[in-house]
Design a protein around this motif. Sequence first.
Motif, mmCIF file in Angstrom:
data_model
loop_
_atom_site.group_PDB
_atom_site.id
_atom_site.type_symbol
_atom_site.label_atom_id
_atom_site.label_comp_id
_atom_site.label_asym_id
_atom_site.label_seq_id
_atom_site.Cartn_x
_atom_site.Cartn_y
_atom_site.Cartn_z
ATOM 1 N N GLN A 1 0.809 -1.310 -0.077
ATOM 2 C CA GLN A 1 0.176 0.194 0.043
ATOM 3 C C GLN A 1 0.686 1.338 -0.104
ATOM 4 O OE1 GLN A 1 -2.122 -1.148 3.395
ATOM 5 N NE2 GLN A 1 -1.362 0.663 4.664
ATOM 6 N N VAL B 1 -7.959 -0.984 0.602
ATOM 7 C CA VAL B 1 -7.248 -2.377 1.233
ATOM 8 C C VAL B 1 -8.146 -3.006 1.731
ATOM 9 C CG1 VAL B 1 -5.809 -3.243 3.085
ATOM 10 C CG2 VAL B 1 -5.075 -1.110 1.830
ATOM 11 N N VAL C 1 -4.680 -4.971 -2.330
ATOM 12 C CA VAL C 1 -4.207 -3.660 -2.347
ATOM 13 C C VAL C 1 -4.890 -3.189 -3.926
ATOM 14 C CG1 VAL C 1 -2.732 -1.584 -2.521
ATOM 15 C CG2 VAL C 1 -2.268 -3.467 -1.131
#
Length: 463
Positions: free
Chosen positions: A356, A368, A392
Amino acid sequence: MDAFDLFVIGGGSAGLRAARTAARMGARVGLAERKELGGECFWAGCVPTKAMIRAAQVWAMARRAGEFGVELRIERGDFGAAMDYKDRAVARVGGEAGDAGLGRLGVRYYPDEARFEDPHTLSVGAGHVRGERILIAGGTMPAVPPIPGLREAGFLTNREAVALRELPRRLAILGAGPIGLEFGQVFRRFGAEVTVVERMPRVLPNEDAQVSELLAGYLREEGVRLITGRSAVRVQGGRPKRLWLEGDGREASVEADEILVAAGRTADLKGMEIAASCVDHTRAAISVDPFLRTSCEHIWAAGDVTGGFLFTHVASFEGGIAAQNALGGSPQRHDTRVVPRATYVDPEVASVGLTQGEALRAGHEVAVHAFSFADLDRAILHGEPRGLVKLVSDARSGTILGAHLLGHEASSIIAEVALAMQHGLPVSAIGGTMHAYPSFPEAVEAAALAPPTYVGAASGVDD
């Protein structure tokens, strides 16, 4: 002088794949390998270590047998016998001996070192060969940090570690990347006292931070001592050896009977006389373009020697691409966007694509999706409720940017996400796909269906 359409330097995963690909395209192919065909992975990496990991898993499961209603009296664990199992498993995986089947394909195999005489000419053993095109696939060797006293005190690398017959009582490991952690857990389960030293703030520093932190907790529960944020600054020989560490302005030391260096890899250009070619390179790697061509028009490079992803499956994939490109096939770019990778600790770590933090730094608005193995029915039934799945994605399009798994069979589960990424499928495609119940891949489906957490640049999230 023998002449070839393509001459391959190195007989590891990249070199063997390249030679076989080129031979099937009808080219005259030669290959030189000064060590063993199969490369580091087969002889001192992936193959023997995974057998050792399996033996250590069985040892660990035997100690947990009571949880499953099985009463065992364990007399002892025989490290030498476990290493015998490793040897038998490696022999079975090896299959073809000798020239690894190259002769059947018409490839000329030279069990010698290849050295550049000029950009087209190589000395191989006592003779010379000419390559109209050349592919460098020399692989890597362990990077040994210049720590005062280390060489004098003596140390192990992965090559020596997979050949041990006696268990070191105390083992210190320099580096908490995949190699260091895999060996660390294995030797701890075999019964050694293990200390892992990592100069970065956390283990597996290239992986997702939450995955890293959870894994560190699991390893500590097993008795692996993890020291992060500190560097070894000198080594004192003797029995025991002593590593002196510095970090946070403090000095500490660790005693060990053996020191295992797992501090990264560097290009194996030793003896190649690469300066006689026209190839740009550093001490760590050979530079290539997206088509795996070097700065020299007729020379390509593939595998670990290029300094990219140091994985066997990547090296093999690159070997095929480089051979096709070298022989005038339809030019293929090496796409590194979707590269699944795994660390075979227990539970396993597997990932693909961006963390991320990397996604944020690339300018994405990030969503997420996460799910814990503690809530996965199959994991509970199997007695392995540790780990998580993190997907992600781009918050606007739903495109999957990366996935990060910690859990049982993570190295197998990651393939589903890699396939989705390869074909541009959104997170919703995984959530909308029926998965068998109860199964471990359901964790990915559950993550895809979980409400997302939106992460912005102002959140301070790094990884």
